[in-house]
Design a protein around this motif. Structure first.
Motif, PDB file in Angstrom:
ATOM      1  N   LEU A 109      11.784  15.898 -19.191  1.00  0.00           N
ATOM      2  CA  LEU A 109      11.701  14.585 -20.099  1.00  0.00           C
ATOM      3  C   LEU A 109      11.173  13.861 -18.942  1.00  0.00           C
ATOM      4  CD1 LEU A 109      12.208  12.876 -22.632  1.00  0.00           C
ATOM      5  CD2 LEU A 109      14.409  12.357 -21.432  1.00  0.00           C
ATOM      6  N   PHE A 110      10.070  12.972 -19.391  1.00  0.00           N
ATOM      7  CA  PHE A 110       9.340  12.006 -18.345  1.00  0.00           C
ATOM      8  C   PHE A 110       9.815  10.799 -18.790  1.00  0.00           C
ATOM      9  CE2 PHE A 110       5.966   9.460 -16.741  1.00  0.00           C
ATOM     10  CZ  PHE A 110       5.992   9.789 -15.394  1.00  0.00           C
ATOM     11  N   LEU A 111      10.707  10.287 -17.728  1.00  0.00           N
ATOM     12  CA  LEU A 111      11.263   8.735 -17.859  1.00  0.00           C
ATOM     13  C   LEU A 111      10.796   8.092 -16.957  1.00  0.00           C
ATOM     14  CD1 LEU A 111      15.177   9.629 -18.466  1.00  0.00           C
ATOM     15  CD2 LEU A 111      13.563   8.716 -20.038  1.00  0.00           C
ATOM     16  N   SER A 112      10.176   6.712 -17.411  1.00  0.00           N
ATOM     17  CA  SER A 112       9.433   5.970 -16.676  1.00  0.00           C
ATOM     18  C   SER A 112       9.615   4.564 -17.071  1.00  0.00           C
ATOM     19  CB  SER A 112       8.054   6.115 -16.504  1.00  0.00           C
ATOM     20  OG  SER A 112       7.454   6.103 -17.877  1.00  0.00           O
TER      21      SER A 112
ATOM     22  N   GLY B 230       7.605  15.464 -16.707  1.00  0.00           N
ATOM     23  CA  GLY B 230       8.554  15.583 -15.862  1.00  0.00           C
ATOM     24  C   GLY B 230       8.478  15.079 -14.492  1.00  0.00           C
ATOM     25  N   ILE B 231       9.375  15.514 -13.601  1.00  0.00           N
ATOM     26  CA  ILE B 231       9.221  15.157 -11.903  1.00  0.00           C
ATOM     27  C   ILE B 231       9.672  16.399 -11.540  1.00  0.00           C
ATOM     28  CG2 ILE B 231      10.513  14.049 -10.181  1.00  0.00           C
ATOM     29  CD1 ILE B 231      10.371  11.416 -11.558  1.00  0.00           C
TER      30      ILE B 231
ATOM     31  N   MET C 242       6.473  13.250   0.967  1.00  0.00           N
ATOM     32  CA  MET C 242       7.023  12.646  -0.191  1.00  0.00           C
ATOM     33  C   MET C 242       8.498  13.517  -0.821  1.00  0.00           C
ATOM     34  SD  MET C 242       4.636  10.620  -1.219  1.00  0.00           S
ATOM     35  CE  MET C 242       4.466  10.197  -2.767  1.00  0.00           C
ATOM     36  N   GLN C 243       9.253  12.776  -1.544  1.00  0.00           N
ATOM     37  CA  GLN C 243      10.529  13.342  -1.975  1.00  0.00           C
ATOM     38  C   GLN C 243      10.427  13.872  -3.331  1.00  0.00           C
ATOM     39  OE1 GLN C 243      13.622  14.096  -0.428  1.00  0.00           O
ATOM     40  NE2 GLN C 243      12.495  13.483   1.684  1.00  0.00           N
ATOM     41  N   ALA C 244       9.279  13.231  -4.322  1.00  0.00           N
ATOM     42  CA  ALA C 244       9.283  13.902  -5.678  1.00  0.00           C
ATOM     43  C   ALA C 244       7.781  13.522  -6.146  1.00  0.00           C
ATOM     44  CB  ALA C 244      10.286  12.830  -6.542  1.00  0.00           C
ATOM     45  N   ALA C 245       7.486  13.977  -6.999  1.00  0.00           N
ATOM     46  CA  ALA C 245       5.911  13.778  -7.676  1.00  0.00           C
ATOM     47  C   ALA C 245       6.236  14.010  -9.302  1.00  0.00           C
ATOM     48  CB  ALA C 245       5.072  14.800  -6.976  1.00  0.00           C
ATOM     49  N   PRO C 246       5.325  12.979  -9.990  1.00  0.00           N
ATOM     50  CA  PRO C 246       5.336  13.246 -11.458  1.00  0.00           C
ATOM     51  C   PRO C 246       4.474  14.413 -11.822  1.00  0.00           C
ATOM     52  CG  PRO C 246       4.770  11.218 -10.675  1.00  0.00           C
ATOM     53  CD  PRO C 246       4.867  11.984  -9.466  1.00  0.00           C
ATOM     54  N   LEU C 247       4.921  15.127 -12.952  1.00  0.00           N
ATOM     55  CA  LEU C 247       4.235  16.558 -13.447  1.00  0.00           C
ATOM     56  C   LEU C 247       3.219  15.944 -14.762  1.00  0.00           C
ATOM     57  CD1 LEU C 247       7.328  18.770 -13.120  1.00  0.00           C
ATOM     58  CD2 LEU C 247       5.570  18.680 -11.542  1.00  0.00           C
ATOM     59  N   TRP C 248       2.175  16.679 -14.652  1.00  0.00           N
ATOM     60  CA  TRP C 248       0.941  16.292 -15.781  1.00  0.00           C
ATOM     61  C   TRP C 248       0.643  17.740 -16.334  1.00  0.00           C
ATOM     62  CZ3 TRP C 248      -0.966  12.334 -18.132  1.00  0.00           C
ATOM     63  CH2 TRP C 248      -2.287  12.424 -19.015  1.00  0.00           C
TER      64      TRP C 248
ATOM     65  N   SER D 107       1.021  -1.213  -0.092  1.00  0.00           N
ATOM     66  CA  SER D 107       0.080  -0.032  -0.186  1.00  0.00           C
ATOM     67  C   SER D 107       0.917   1.247   0.056  1.00  0.00           C
ATOM     68  CB  SER D 107      -0.784   0.003   1.093  1.00  0.00           C
ATOM     69  OG  SER D 107      -0.019   0.067   2.295  1.00  0.00           O
ATOM     70  N   GLY D 108       0.388   2.313  -0.311  1.00  0.00           N
ATOM     71  CA  GLY D 108       1.190   3.488  -0.686  1.00  0.00           C
ATOM     72  C   GLY D 108       0.522   4.756  -1.296  1.00  0.00           C
ATOM     73  N   LYS D 109       0.951   5.806  -1.467  1.00  0.00           N
ATOM     74  CA  LYS D 109       0.392   6.903  -2.083  1.00  0.00           C
ATOM     75  C   LYS D 109       1.121   7.371  -3.285  1.00  0.00           C
ATOM     76  CE  LYS D 109       1.540   9.873   1.691  1.00  0.00           C
ATOM     77  NZ  LYS D 109       0.933  10.632   2.954  1.00  0.00           N
ATOM     78  N   VAL D 110       0.492   8.216  -4.044  1.00  0.00           N
ATOM     79  CA  VAL D 110       1.402   8.703  -5.267  1.00  0.00           C
ATOM     80  C   VAL D 110       0.736  10.151  -5.369  1.00  0.00           C
ATOM     81  CG1 VAL D 110       1.905   9.120  -7.641  1.00  0.00           C
ATOM     82  CG2 VAL D 110       1.869   6.723  -6.504  1.00  0.00           C
ATOM     83  N   VAL D 111       1.603  11.084  -5.434  1.00  0.00           N
ATOM     84  CA  VAL D 111       1.361  12.582  -5.410  1.00  0.00           C
ATOM     85  C   VAL D 111       1.628  12.903  -6.924  1.00  0.00           C
ATOM     86  CG1 VAL D 111       1.651  15.080  -4.786  1.00  0.00           C
ATOM     87  CG2 VAL D 111       1.394  13.173  -3.075  1.00  0.00           C
ATOM     88  N   VAL D 112       0.599  13.496  -7.767  1.00  0.00           N
ATOM     89  CA  VAL D 112       0.898  14.073  -8.930  1.00  0.00           C
ATOM     90  C   VAL D 112       0.670  15.525  -9.088  1.00  0.00           C
ATOM     91  CG1 VAL D 112       0.203  13.837 -11.499  1.00  0.00           C
ATOM     92  CG2 VAL D 112       0.633  11.657  -9.977  1.00  0.00           C
ATOM     93  N   PHE D 113       1.342  16.364  -9.683  1.00  0.00           N
ATOM     94  CA  PHE D 113       1.207  17.718  -9.861  1.00  0.00           C
ATOM     95  C   PHE D 113       0.541  18.127 -11.178  1.00  0.00           C
ATOM     96  CE2 PHE D 113       4.150  18.230  -6.136  1.00  0.00           C
ATOM     97  CZ  PHE D 113       3.351  18.376  -5.164  1.00  0.00           C
ATOM     98  N   ASP D 114      -0.304  18.891 -11.279  1.00  0.00           N
ATOM     99  CA  ASP D 114      -0.636  19.536 -12.620  1.00  0.00           C
ATOM    100  C   ASP D 114       0.402  20.879 -12.832  1.00  0.00           C
ATOM    101  OD1 ASP D 114      -1.672  21.502 -14.531  1.00  0.00           O
ATOM    102  OD2 ASP D 114      -3.664  20.459 -14.180  1.00  0.00           O
ATOM    103  N   THR D 115       1.120  21.003 -13.813  1.00  0.00           N
ATOM    104  CA  THR D 115       2.091  21.959 -14.024  1.00  0.00           C
ATOM    105  C   THR D 115       1.486  23.564 -13.875  1.00  0.00           C
ATOM    106  OG1 THR D 115       1.671  21.865 -16.325  1.00  0.00           O
ATOM    107  CG2 THR D 115       3.426  20.578 -15.591  1.00  0.00           C
TER     108      THR D 115
END
Length: 323
Positions: A121-124, A57-58, A42-48, A18-26
């Motif tokens: 650049l969004f690397l995944s 990006g992140i 959280m240390q990082a979040a993907p950017l949408w 279990s866990g959570k993910v934070v995503v930010f709108d640019t």
């Protein structure tokens, strides 16, 4: 035995139950995004990007710290930062080139173009990709964070790090002692001697962050200038100086604080991955695996009998050894 293991395990295997993910709108303010990261631990979040309908990006906690460094260096009005969006900051070429584009760690620098700018650049990886693929992406592109996506609908399941992968390796191989009886120094794991960059307690935070940026470091040992003994470790993700600030202007002023003053305010428990953990060059890889299983550290500082710094071993170094 570990290489075939990495090739048969998928990224699913390192994800927590279990866990959570934070995503930010640019489009949201970068200052708001930073405090959201802190609130969610959280240390990082993907950017949408809603216009492009894709991840672009992140954003990391250290990015906001670097943006504050830019405002201090240039004397720009930090009050305007409150209204600047993530997209606006990442489109600012001067900020990108001055403080946000990472330099590779010195031991990975070859003179060739290396690394990837995760702001542009969004690397995944897909969740069903092999751990070998994930490790090589992290290592070859000198990434700190790698988003894991669900292939069916492009959902971000988690963001993995070297520490996540090392935890998985340790849990599967720590009992196989015959594999790891050599010392970390003999195996060439870590950075030693003159290549180790250190900081001193009387240096300002701004000076130290600049040094870490130049050398591509995520953390730096803090040593007494006269005795050369280890005093602590400072991580770029340490946000003590930000949480103590009343606003962005106060945060910029806090960049003039000395490391000694900041370290007195740090958490002193050893449960945080960035806490000071030490070892000697004589310790075996087996010992390091056992120690990691107990403390989940991001790095070990190698010291001699007089507690003087002689090396640094990071989770990145440990995983890279098996590639």
């Amino acid at each position: 035995q570990l290489c075939p293991f990495l090739e048969t395990q998928t990224c699913y295997s390192v994800l927590r139950a279990s866990g959570k993910v934070v995503v930010f709108d640019t489009r949201i303010p970068i200052q708001l995004a930073f405090y959201a990261l802190v609130e969610h631990d959280m240390q990082a979040a993907p950017l949408w990007d809603t216009k492009k309908c894709q991840f672009v990006g992140i954003l990391t906690v250290t990015d906001f710290i670097d943006v504050l460094r830019y405002y201090r260096e240039t004397g720009a009005d930090v009050i305007t930062l409150a209204s600047r969006s993530i997209g606006d900051i990442l489109a600012d070429e001067e900020i990108l080139s001055t403080v946000l584009r990472k330099n590779p760690p010195r031991r990975f620098a070859t003179g060739e173009p290396v690394g990837a700018d995760q702001h542009a650049l969004f690397l995944s990886v897909d969740a069903d990709a092999t751990l070998d693929r994930a490790c090589h992406l992290l290592h070859d592109k000198t990434l700190d964070f790698l988003p894991v996506l669900l292939p069916s609908d492009m959902r971000v399941l988690a963001t993995i790090t070297y520490t996540c992968i090392l935890e998985h390796l340790v849990s599967n191989f720590r009992e196989q002692r015959r594999l790891f009886d050599d010392t970390i120094y003999d195996l060439g794991i870590g950075t030693y001697g003159e290549d180790v960059v250190v900081a001193h307690p009387q240096q300002t935070l701004h000076e130290v962050l600049h040094t870490m940026h130049l050398h591509g470091l995520s953390a730096i040992p803090v040593v007494d200038e006269s005795t050369k003994k280890i005093r602590g470790v400072y991580s770029r993700s340490d946000i003590t100086f930000l949480t103590k600030a009343s606003d962005a202007e106060d945060a910029v002023r806090n960049l003039s604080l000395t490391l000694e003053a900041l370290m007195a305010q740090q958490r002193t428990d050893v449960t945080t991955p960035d806490a000071l953990h030490t070892c000697s060059m004589r310790h075996t890889l087996q010992y390091v695996f056992e120690y990691f299983a107990q403390w989940k550290f991001n790095r070990l500082i190698c010291v001699d009998e007089e507690e003087r710094v002689v090396g640094v071993v990071s989770a990145r170094d440990l995983v890279a050894y098996f590639l």
